[in-house]
Write an enzyme that holds these catalytic residues in place. Sequence first.
Site, mmCIF file in Angstrom:
data_model
loop_
_atom_site.group_PDB
_atom_site.id
_atom_site.type_symbol
_atom_site.label_atom_id
_atom_site.label_comp_id
_atom_site.label_asym_id
_atom_site.label_seq_id
_atom_site.Cartn_x
_atom_site.Cartn_y
_atom_site.Cartn_z
ATOM 1 N N ASP A 1 0.862 -1.183 0.000
ATOM 2 C CA ASP A 1 0.000 0.000 0.000
ATOM 3 C C ASP A 1 0.899 1.233 0.000
ATOM 4 O O ASP A 1 1.599 1.501 0.974
ATOM 5 C CB ASP A 1 -0.920 0.002 1.226
ATOM 6 N N VAL A 2 0.876 1.981 -1.104
ATOM 7 C CA VAL A 2 1.756 3.133 -1.277
ATOM 8 C C VAL A 2 0.988 4.401 -0.913
ATOM 9 O O VAL A 2 0.082 4.824 -1.638
ATOM 10 C CB VAL A 2 2.274 3.223 -2.730
ATOM 11 N N ASN B 1 1.157 8.588 0.752
ATOM 12 C CA ASN B 1 1.958 9.790 0.559
ATOM 13 C C ASN B 1 3.162 9.847 1.487
ATOM 14 O O ASN B 1 4.193 10.424 1.141
ATOM 15 C CB ASN B 1 1.090 11.037 0.773
ATOM 16 N N ILE C 1 5.122 3.522 2.608
ATOM 17 C CA ILE C 1 4.725 2.318 1.870
ATOM 18 C C ILE C 1 4.630 1.189 2.885
ATOM 19 O O ILE C 1 5.611 0.878 3.569
ATOM 20 C CB ILE C 1 5.752 1.953 0.785
ATOM 21 N N TYR D 1 -19.680 6.931 -6.549
ATOM 22 C CA TYR D 1 -19.111 8.267 -6.739
ATOM 23 C C TYR D 1 -19.567 8.831 -8.079
ATOM 24 O O TYR D 1 -19.850 8.077 -9.017
ATOM 25 C CB TYR D 1 -17.584 8.138 -6.746
ATOM 26 N N ASP E 1 -6.561 3.545 -1.981
ATOM 27 C CA ASP E 1 -6.578 3.167 -0.567
ATOM 28 C C ASP E 1 -7.995 3.126 -0.021
ATOM 29 O O ASP E 1 -8.346 2.252 0.785
ATOM 30 C CB ASP E 1 -5.703 4.111 0.255
ATOM 31 N N ARG E 2 -8.834 4.065 -0.464
ATOM 32 C CA ARG E 2 -10.224 4.093 0.001
ATOM 33 C C ARG E 2 -10.992 2.877 -0.522
ATOM 34 O O ARG E 2 -11.812 2.283 0.187
ATOM 35 C CB ARG E 2 -10.900 5.390 -0.434
ATOM 36 N N ASP F 1 -9.776 6.509 7.957
ATOM 37 C CA ASP F 1 -8.369 6.175 7.741
ATOM 38 C C ASP F 1 -7.520 7.390 8.103
ATOM 39 O O ASP F 1 -7.546 8.413 7.414
ATOM 40 C CB ASP F 1 -8.144 5.782 6.279
ATOM 41 N N THR G 1 -1.920 10.554 5.892
ATOM 42 C CA THR G 1 -1.487 11.915 5.558
ATOM 43 C C THR G 1 -2.710 12.812 5.459
ATOM 44 O O THR G 1 -2.729 13.937 5.965
ATOM 45 C CB THR G 1 -0.692 11.909 4.246
#
Length: 263
Positions: A6-7, A9, A12, A100, A109-110, A129, A132
């Site tokens: 999971d990368v 901001n 990682i 959306y 990530d969401r 979550d 950042t």
Amino acid sequence: MVLVMDVGNTNIVLGIYNGDKLICDWRLSTDSKRSADEYGIMVASLFNINHINIEEIEGVIVSSVVPNTMYSLERMIKKYFHTNPIIVGPGVKTGINIKYDNPKEVGADRIVNAVAVHEIYKRASIIIDFGTATTFCAMTQNGDYLGGTICPGIKIASEALFERAAKLPRIELIKPEKIICKNTVSSMQSGIVYGYIGQVEYIVKHMKKEMQAIGEDEPFVVATGGLAKLIAEESNMVDKIDPYLTIEGLKIIYEKNKEQTCE
């Protein structure tokens, strides 16, 4: 074994699953200037320290909100793991419906968090979550991702206060015992931490109302991310702190898409 990445901001996060068991997890700083070989050396070192044979990795899945890192990471995975990674994005099976306005705008990530909550908890949920940025996401029991809210993360708020106010120092993010504090550092800690708790409770309260207004049961609230414990433990709005939610979601998505990988 499967490697999940999971990368974010800031960091990682990597995890290795042997079947359904998470056997190792690590956290590296995100740096878009690193080459494929630099990432490869770092990851190989982690494998060696933990006595894991890199040849035993049968597949890799990556979610990323930092596009500038992906060229190096994809090259690293192909070179060191001899496989094509699954990249979470359009075309990847998730098992959820994204409501959306433009589904392509939803951060990977969401999506991963939403998949994990839907598969693990199987109920209407709100996902917080603490990264950042802090994200709040709403999921129906049937697996509809309704959307949510994005706020500056608590570290961003803290750094902004230090950078923009000449006489205020950089502080450690810890919770003071009282809200009425008698020195500058504690006063800043109080404002940031308790202020953030208040923000979380207000947003969750109103998200619950909106979800119940469309016929959902009271949502189950799950918190994840690096600062989840600091904030969520002080709020009676959070039902569960799940630090491994994102990497669990990546493993679930991998299982839905593993036929895409090839040697």
